[in-house]
Design an enzyme around this catalytic site. Sequence first.
Site, PDB file in Angstrom:
ATOM      1  N   HIS A  64       0.902  -1.421   0.099  1.00 47.56           N
ATOM      2  CA  HIS A  64       0.047  -0.048   0.140  1.00 47.56           C
ATOM      3  C   HIS A  64       0.897   1.095  -0.072  1.00 47.56           C
ATOM      4  O   HIS A  64       0.421   2.185   0.629  1.00 47.56           O
ATOM      5  CB  HIS A  64      -0.737  -0.190   1.229  1.00 47.56           C
TER       6      HIS A  64
HETATM    7  C1  LIG Z   1      -0.274  -7.141  -5.496  1.00 46.98           C
HETATM    8  C2  LIG Z   1      -1.118  -6.024  -5.068  1.00 46.98           C
HETATM    9  C3  LIG Z   1      -2.222  -6.018  -4.253  1.00 46.98           C
HETATM   10  C4  LIG Z   1      -2.873  -4.890  -3.693  1.00 46.98           C
HETATM   11  N1  LIG Z   1      -4.119  -5.164  -3.209  1.00 46.98           N
HETATM   12  C5  LIG Z   1      -4.918  -4.049  -2.614  1.00 46.98           C
HETATM   13  C6  LIG Z   1      -6.104  -4.204  -2.164  1.00 46.98           C
HETATM   14  O1  LIG Z   1      -6.819  -5.285  -2.222  1.00 46.98           O
HETATM   15  N2  LIG Z   1      -6.663  -3.138  -1.806  1.00 46.98           N
HETATM   16  C7  LIG Z   1      -6.342  -1.881  -1.815  1.00 46.98           C
HETATM   17  O2  LIG Z   1      -7.023  -0.884  -1.475  1.00 46.98           O
HETATM   18  N3  LIG Z   1      -5.090  -1.711  -2.453  1.00 46.98           N
HETATM   19  C8  LIG Z   1      -4.432  -2.820  -2.884  1.00 46.98           C
HETATM   20  N4  LIG Z   1      -3.266  -2.658  -3.398  1.00 46.98           N
HETATM   21  C9  LIG Z   1      -2.684  -0.986  -3.470  1.00 46.98           C
HETATM   22  C10 LIG Z   1      -3.275  -0.504  -4.790  1.00 46.98           C
HETATM   23  O3  LIG Z   1      -3.867  -1.376  -5.870  1.00 46.98           O
HETATM   24  C11 LIG Z   1      -2.473   0.558  -5.275  1.00 46.98           C
HETATM   25  O4  LIG Z   1      -2.220   1.450  -3.918  1.00 46.98           O
HETATM   26  C12 LIG Z   1      -2.866   1.468  -6.369  1.00 46.98           C
HETATM   27  O5  LIG Z   1      -3.384   0.662  -7.467  1.00 46.98           O
HETATM   28  C13 LIG Z   1      -1.733   2.463  -6.688  1.00 46.98           C
HETATM   29  O6  LIG Z   1      -2.465   3.322  -7.786  1.00 46.98           O
HETATM   30  P1  LIG Z   1      -1.461   4.141  -8.690  1.00 46.98           P
HETATM   31  O7  LIG Z   1      -2.235   4.917  -9.644  1.00 46.98           O
HETATM   32  O8  LIG Z   1      -0.861   5.056  -7.547  1.00 46.98           O
HETATM   33  O9  LIG Z   1      -0.146   3.427  -9.274  1.00 46.98           O
HETATM   34  P2  LIG Z   1      -0.418   1.953 -10.253  1.00 46.98           P
HETATM   35  O10 LIG Z   1      -1.684   1.644 -10.239  1.00 46.98           O
HETATM   36  O11 LIG Z   1       0.559   1.184 -10.000  1.00 46.98           O
HETATM   37  O12 LIG Z   1      -0.297   2.964 -11.574  1.00 46.98           O
HETATM   38  C14 LIG Z   1       1.230   3.412 -11.924  1.00 46.98           C
HETATM   39  C15 LIG Z   1       1.029   2.782 -13.584  1.00 46.98           C
HETATM   40  O13 LIG Z   1       2.133   3.423 -14.124  1.00 46.98           O
HETATM   41  C16 LIG Z   1       2.931   2.882 -15.126  1.00 46.98           C
HETATM   42  N5  LIG Z   1       4.378   3.354 -15.386  1.00 46.98           N
HETATM   43  C17 LIG Z   1       5.269   3.144 -14.246  1.00 46.98           C
HETATM   44  N6  LIG Z   1       6.362   3.917 -14.666  1.00 46.98           N
HETATM   45  C18 LIG Z   1       6.030   4.301 -16.000  1.00 46.98           C
HETATM   46  C19 LIG Z   1       6.878   5.122 -16.859  1.00 46.98           C
HETATM   47  N7  LIG Z   1       7.949   5.644 -16.534  1.00 46.98           N
HETATM   48  N8  LIG Z   1       6.248   5.413 -18.089  1.00 46.98           N
HETATM   49  C20 LIG Z   1       4.994   4.980 -18.184  1.00 46.98           C
HETATM   50  N9  LIG Z   1       4.191   4.502 -17.560  1.00 46.98           N
HETATM   51  C21 LIG Z   1       4.652   4.066 -16.246  1.00 46.98           C
HETATM   52  C22 LIG Z   1       2.908   1.218 -14.328  1.00 46.98           C
HETATM   53  O14 LIG Z   1       2.987   0.402 -15.492  1.00 46.98           O
HETATM   54  C23 LIG Z   1       1.402   1.287 -13.764  1.00 46.98           C
HETATM   55  O15 LIG Z   1       0.432   1.049 -14.847  1.00 46.98           O
HETATM   56  C24 LIG Z   1      -2.494  -3.533  -4.044  1.00 46.98           C
HETATM   57  C25 LIG Z   1      -1.200  -3.367  -4.591  1.00 46.98           C
HETATM   58  C26 LIG Z   1      -0.610  -4.557  -5.298  1.00 46.98           C
HETATM   59  C27 LIG Z   1       0.706  -4.552  -5.906  1.00 46.98           C
END
Ligand SMILES: Cc1cc2nc3c(=O)[nH]c(=O)nc-3n(C[C@H](O)[C@H](O)[C@H](O)COP(=O)(O)OP(=O)(O)OC[C@H]3O[C@@H](n4cnc5c(N)ncnc54)[C@H](O)[C@@H]3O)c2cc1C
Length: 482
Positions: free
Chosen positions: A420
């Site tokens: 998280h």
């Molecule tokens: C295995 C797992 C299980 C989880 N389970 C839960 C749950 O059940 N409940 C909950 O509340 N939270 C859960 N979480 C946490 C939650 O899913 C994340 O906190 C949330 O999805 C993060 O969102 P975000 O948009 O910050 O990042 P992300 O959703 O990680 O998105 C980042 C995106 O940016 C892309 N990216 C990265 N670098 C670059 C670049 N240089 N150029 C272009 N694209 C790039 C990546 O490929 C990715 O698609 C879990 C996380 C994981 C990994």
Amino acid sequence: MSAARAVDVIVVGGGSCGSVVAARLSEDPSCSVMLLEAGSGFGSLGDVPQDILDARILPIGPQSAWVDTYRAELTPSLTRTVARGRVLGGSGAVNGGYFIRARPSDFDAWPTSWSFDDVLPYYCKLENDMDFSGSFHGDAGPMPVSRVTEDSMSPLTEMFVDAARRAGFADDPDKNSPRSAGGIGPVPRNIFRGVRTNAAVAYLLPASSRANLTVLDGARALAVTFDGMRANGVTLARGQSVEHLRADRVILCAGSVRTPQLLMLSGIGPARHMVEKGISVKLDHPRVGRGFSDHPEVGVYYELSDPSVSRSPIEVVLHVDDLEIRPYSVPFDRMIPGLAIGDPMIGVGLMRPQSRGDITLRTDDPADTPLVRYRYLETESDRSALSAGLGMIGDMMGGVAPLATVVGDPLLGRLGTSLHLSGSCAMGDDGSVLDDSCRVRGIDGLYVLDTSAFPVVPTRGPHATAIMLAERGADLVRGTVA
Ligand SMILES: Cc1cc2nc3c(=O)[nH]c(=O)nc-3n(C[C@H](O)[C@H](O)[C@H](O)COP(=O)(O)OP(=O)(O)OC[C@H]3O[C@@H](n4cnc5c(N)ncnc54)[C@H](O)[C@@H]3O)c2cc1C
């Protein structure tokens, strides 16, 4: 490098937040939006890989094509391989599907313009709650929210609920209500009829026919580019080609590990550290990558003769003080293809940890993963809270299931992370990386709208709050915040 194309807005990262931001900003047909996603994409629901939609599978195992993995130091003596989504939909496309709001008091740590009253309309806007209605719930948003019913719980969940009730914990049927006082209850999930709905499916696919929205998959941003102290585009790699894309505004949504890395590769971060890595400094921002928080989790493994059928990972949770007790509905080797750990597990998550970690660069190569140090268990208060949780599980479940014994340090032997990670480029006071509109302080036209921007990890799972932040962030960018 090929000649620069130009758009109004570049969104870097098509994960949980980036999908929402790109879809919302492209609602204005006069705003051209380019979304860059490093991982694979899909153009219709029929193209979405089955293991991403099937809520019974966590597609994060060693063979997964949908994740970015990195070595993370949980403590100086404990290193683990940690995964995050690298696919359209991001970590939300591969996660546990538990989709719960932060508590109203969590927003006391946020800037005053992000009070619970300010964010509640966005929690409602994003969801279609199948179980609860009324002023605290939404019924028309893109993300479906539903809960397991008593008669459809897995045998493991049922066993845990019975034990919690016998131990005197109160029922907590609506954990998304601001009035929820903790206890045992079904966890709200972005799972409906067995399908895990990620933000790309919910927000981007319905917007895919818009002429002003372009989604480039397999496109990795290497650095933000500048005209003086104004962001004016991104350098990106796609296949063998490197390209410069120009834009009036750049919005980083690369997630809480890659966003601080990208800022530092662009010369924004702790000056001394960047100089050590051979990066020329654009702006000294000491807190980029510093002070993140996440929920440490210790697992109690146990044995049962019939460890149940195939299920989504988590159906109920028990909230007691700052602990979240997670009785996983199926053993992890059934959920994660290729994983060896087989026994059923109850996780004890510490939801208000004192530990703070940091993300630093190993090298100036964008393809390299940064170094992630969690510093878990450093304070006596975190250690004793987790130990108390283990003791509580022992008391509750001791008569029900044989619990595993661990040789050595009882905490270290069972320590993991909830994945998280939040707050690696936080918004906050004058010294913080972001102002309360999620703009990078000192640079015009550059925003961070993902879990990096949280001031601190919420005391619940972050996914619903990530999408709320992206919804409200999109309104802040276009100047229409409610
Ligand atoms: C295995 C797992 C299980 C989880 N389970 C839960 C749950 O059940 N409940 C909950 O509340 N939270 C859960 N979480 C946490 C939650 O899913 C994340 O906190 C949330 O999805 C993060 O969102 P975000 O948009 O910050 O990042 P992300 O959703 O990680 O998105 C980042 C995106 O940016 C892309 N990216 C990265 N670098 C670059 C670049 N240089 N150029 C272009 N694209 C790039 C990546 O490929 C990715 O698609 C879990 C996380 C994981 C990994």
